[in-house]
Design a protein around this motif. Structure first.
Motif, PDB file in Angstrom:
ATOM      1  N   LEU A  60       0.847  -1.202   0.000  1.00 38.81           N
ATOM      2  CA  LEU A  60       0.000   0.000   0.000  1.00 38.81           C
ATOM      3  C   LEU A  60       0.876   1.243   0.000  1.00 38.81           C
ATOM      4  N   GLU A  61       0.317   2.370  -0.462  1.00 38.12           N
ATOM      5  CA  GLU A  61       1.049   3.640  -0.416  1.00 38.12           C
ATOM      6  C   GLU A  61       0.866   4.263   0.968  1.00 38.12           C
ATOM      7  N   MET A  62       1.936   4.852   1.490  1.00 37.84           N
ATOM      8  CA  MET A  62       1.868   5.472   2.812  1.00 37.84           C
ATOM      9  C   MET A  62       1.230   6.856   2.724  1.00 37.84           C
ATOM     10  N   ASP A  63       0.233   7.083   3.572  1.00 45.94           N
ATOM     11  CA  ASP A  63      -0.398   8.394   3.713  1.00 45.94           C
ATOM     12  C   ASP A  63      -0.245   8.767   5.188  1.00 45.94           C
ATOM     13  N   GLN A  64       0.693   9.665   5.480  1.00 44.11           N
ATOM     14  CA  GLN A  64       1.028  10.004   6.862  1.00 44.11           C
ATOM     15  C   GLN A  64      -0.174  10.552   7.628  1.00 44.11           C
ATOM     16  N   ALA A  65      -1.016  11.313   6.944  1.00 47.99           N
ATOM     17  CA  ALA A  65      -2.214  11.886   7.593  1.00 47.99           C
ATOM     18  C   ALA A  65      -3.159  10.787   8.071  1.00 47.99           C
ATOM     19  N   VAL A  66      -3.323   9.754   7.233  1.00 48.12           N
ATOM     20  CA  VAL A  66      -4.185   8.614   7.589  1.00 48.12           C
ATOM     21  C   VAL A  66      -3.600   7.871   8.788  1.00 48.12           C
ATOM     22  N   LEU A  67      -2.278   7.655   8.775  1.00 52.79           N
ATOM     23  CA  LEU A  67      -1.608   6.950   9.872  1.00 52.79           C
ATOM     24  C   LEU A  67      -1.746   7.719  11.187  1.00 52.79           C
ATOM     25  N   ASP A  68      -1.540   9.041  11.129  1.00 55.72           N
ATOM     26  CA  ASP A  68      -1.668   9.880  12.328  1.00 55.72           C
ATOM     27  C   ASP A  68      -3.093   9.845  12.874  1.00 55.72           C
ATOM     28  N   ALA A  69      -4.066   9.863  11.970  1.00 54.13           N
ATOM     29  CA  ALA A  69      -5.479   9.810  12.384  1.00 54.13           C
ATOM     30  C   ALA A  69      -5.784   8.478  13.068  1.00 54.13           C
ATOM     31  N   MET A  70      -5.218   7.371  12.518  1.00 55.96           N
ATOM     32  CA  MET A  70      -5.407   6.047  13.132  1.00 55.96           C
ATOM     33  C   MET A  70      -4.842   6.024  14.556  1.00 55.96           C
ATOM     34  N   ARG A  71      -3.631   6.531  14.710  1.00 52.64           N
ATOM     35  CA  ARG A  71      -2.982   6.513  16.029  1.00 52.64           C
ATOM     36  C   ARG A  71      -3.756   7.347  17.046  1.00 52.64           C
ATOM     37  N   ALA A  72      -4.271   8.494  16.582  1.00 52.80           N
ATOM     38  CA  ALA A  72      -5.056   9.367  17.473  1.00 52.80           C
ATOM     39  C   ALA A  72      -6.320   8.638  17.939  1.00 52.80           C
ATOM     40  N   LYS A  73      -6.971   7.927  17.016  1.00 54.71           N
ATOM     41  CA  LYS A  73      -8.194   7.174  17.356  1.00 54.71           C
ATOM     42  C   LYS A  73      -7.885   6.049  18.339  1.00 54.71           C
ATOM     43  N   ILE A  74      -6.741   5.367  18.115  1.00 56.23           N
ATOM     44  CA  ILE A  74      -6.335   4.264  18.990  1.00 56.23           C
ATOM     45  C   ILE A  74      -6.100   4.775  20.414  1.00 56.23           C
ATOM     46  N   ASP A  75      -5.345   5.881  20.527  1.00 55.24           N
ATOM     47  CA  ASP A  75      -5.060   6.458  21.848  1.00 55.24           C
ATOM     48  C   ASP A  75      -6.341   6.856  22.566  1.00 55.24           C
ATOM     49  N   ASP A  76      -7.257   7.458  21.815  1.00 55.77           N
ATOM     50  CA  ASP A  76      -8.534   7.912  22.373  1.00 55.77           C
ATOM     51  C   ASP A  76      -9.368   6.721  22.873  1.00 55.77           C
ATOM     52  N   GLU A  77      -9.412   5.672  22.063  1.00 57.85           N
ATOM     53  CA  GLU A  77     -10.205   4.485  22.408  1.00 57.85           C
ATOM     54  C   GLU A  77      -9.610   3.745  23.609  1.00 57.85           C
ATOM     55  N   LEU A  78      -8.267   3.652  23.645  1.00 59.01           N
ATOM     56  CA  LEU A  78      -7.605   2.979  24.771  1.00 59.01           C
ATOM     57  C   LEU A  78      -7.855   3.710  26.083  1.00 59.01           C
ATOM     58  N   LYS A  79      -7.881   5.038  25.998  1.00 56.79           N
ATOM     59  CA  LYS A  79      -8.145   5.865  27.183  1.00 56.79           C
ATOM     60  C   LYS A  79      -9.541   5.544  27.731  1.00 56.79           C
ATOM     61  N   LYS A  80     -10.519   5.455  26.808  1.00 56.10           N
ATOM     62  CA  LYS A  80     -11.903   5.145  27.207  1.00 56.10           C
ATOM     63  C   LYS A  80     -11.998   3.749  27.824  1.00 56.10           C
ATOM     64  N   LEU A  81     -11.309   2.779  27.204  1.00 57.80           N
ATOM     65  CA  LEU A  81     -11.343   1.401  27.696  1.00 57.80           C
ATOM     66  C   LEU A  81     -10.709   1.282  29.083  1.00 57.80           C
TER      67      LEU A  81
END
Length: 386
Positions: A60-81
């Motif tokens: 796949l082609e790397m899209d840094q914006a997409v990767l950063d958005a994924m990481r932000a969502k992961i951090d947010d979800e882990l905090k809630k859990l």
């Protein structure tokens, strides 16, 4: 991580698409669609680590914006859990604490973080008392194992599940485990055991999270053909009502099975060629493609030769719809490998079978063992006399 009733687990669908995307024989047009589907699935489940790996491998082609958005969502979800776990531990009961830990385990599984998912599943297991719920955790681990094709993890999980069943456990989960173990055996080239496990599960199949029922029948027929004798194949596969209701939906499979049993060798080779492409593009069977092709040919050649004391090479070539040169080359390989009990008389153009006599072999074996035992007794008597 488990799919809903009747649906395949999404991560295993993704694993198959990834396999096809990197397979040299998959059509390029199909790969364009697969690339889009894989990217959409990775993005939807925030699989950041997998996305980085696929980008590094140029899948796949790397899209840094997409990767950063994924990481932000992961951090947010882990905090809630983590907040839910803390709240459950302070204010709620043991079952709520377990559910909160399980939710975190499934989240790590969803985002493709294998190590943390396994670690969290162990934590969840420590909070679990019921055998059935422990078994469900093992199934989650097995699904992870099949996603990453981690056979060591799969093998240990199957052993763990069997130990749990000694403590108790319902039949529905026991039957599901048979399919998991059958898939593991098939993936590690133990086709005989896989066939027996699949056949045991035909009438009780509920393991839709691994694959649909028609794929299960596909695997059952393929493993049975090279594992069962003619009588067992007729009873358990050819005449099985569960197989008969589905087999027509799978291209070439009905012709492949029935032409072998009915000794229609020309039709068999034709269907065999059609099925070869499906086997080659199957994630679990692909590593064993060449082995499986050899084993099937051994079965069909042995079946043909069993009817004859001697037969001309030309007659055999005609029966299979191939050239004399092809059948000569094929048989010479199998005879040299000890797979077929016959010899080729090249001058006369004849095949002569020399099937081993089972009774005679047993007699010779008994004589040999008897001689060995007498020698041991004589040696022992000398020691005692001294």
């Amino acid at each position: 991580m488990e799919g809903q009733d009747g649906t395949q687990q999404p991560h295993l669908v993704l694993a198959h698409k990834l396999f096809l995307l990197t397979h040299p024989d998959a059509p390029d047009i199909e790969k364009v669609c697969l690339k889009e589907e894989v990217f959409a699935a990775v993005k939807a489940d925030d699989m950041a680590s997998l996305y980085e790996t696929l980008a590094a491998d140029s899948v796949l082609e790397m899209d840094q914006a997409v990767l950063d958005a994924m990481r932000a969502k992961i951090d947010d979800e882990l905090k809630k859990l983590d907040e839910k776990i803390a709240d459950a531990e302070e204010n709620l009961g043991e079952s709520e604490v377990r559910e909160a830990h399980l939710a975190k385990s499934l989240f790590y599984t969803r985002i493709g973080d294998k190590e943390k998912a396994l670690e969290q599943l162990k934590v969840t297991e420590s909070k679990t008392v019921a055998v059935g719920q422990k078994m469900d955790l093992v199934f989650y681990t097995l699904q992870l194992g099949f996603f990453y094709m981690d056979f060591d993890l799969i093998s240990k999980s199957i052993d763990k599940a069997k130990n749990l069943f000694e403590e108790g456990g319902d039949w529905e989960r026991k039957n599901r485990l048979k399919v998991y173990e059958g898939l593991y055996c098939m993936s590690t080239r133990n086709f005989k055991k896989a066939a027996n496990l699949f056949l045991d599960s035909i009438s009780t199949f509920t393991t839709y999270e691994l694959f649909p029922y028609d794929i299960f029948i596909f695997y059952t027929v393929l493993t049975s053909i090279i594992s069962l004798d003619r009588v067992s194949l007729k009873q358990k596969v050819v005449d099985a009502p569960e197989i008969l209701t589905v087999i027509g939906k799978i291209p070439y499979l009905s012709e492949f099975l029935n032409s072998l049993y009915d000794c229609q060798y020309k039709s068999f080779f034709s269907a065999f060629a059609g099925l070869a492409e499906q086997i080659k593009l199957d994630r679990y069977l692909h590593p064993h493609f060449r082995y499986y092709m050899r084993e099937v040919r051994t079965v069909v050649y042995s079946q043909f030769l069993e009817s004859y004391k001697s037969v001309t090479i030309e007659a055999m070539a005609k029966a299979f719809g191939v050239t004399v040169e092809f059948i000569d080359l094929e048989l010479s390989r199998f005879i040299a490998a000890g797979k077929l009990h016959c010899k080729i008389d090249k001058v006369a153009g004849v095949l002569e079978t020399n099937r081993p006599d089972a009774k005679n072999a047993l007699y010779q074996s008994t004589i040999k063992q008897g001689d060995f035992l007498l020698n041991r007794i004589q040696k022992l008597s000398r020691v005692i006399d001294l």
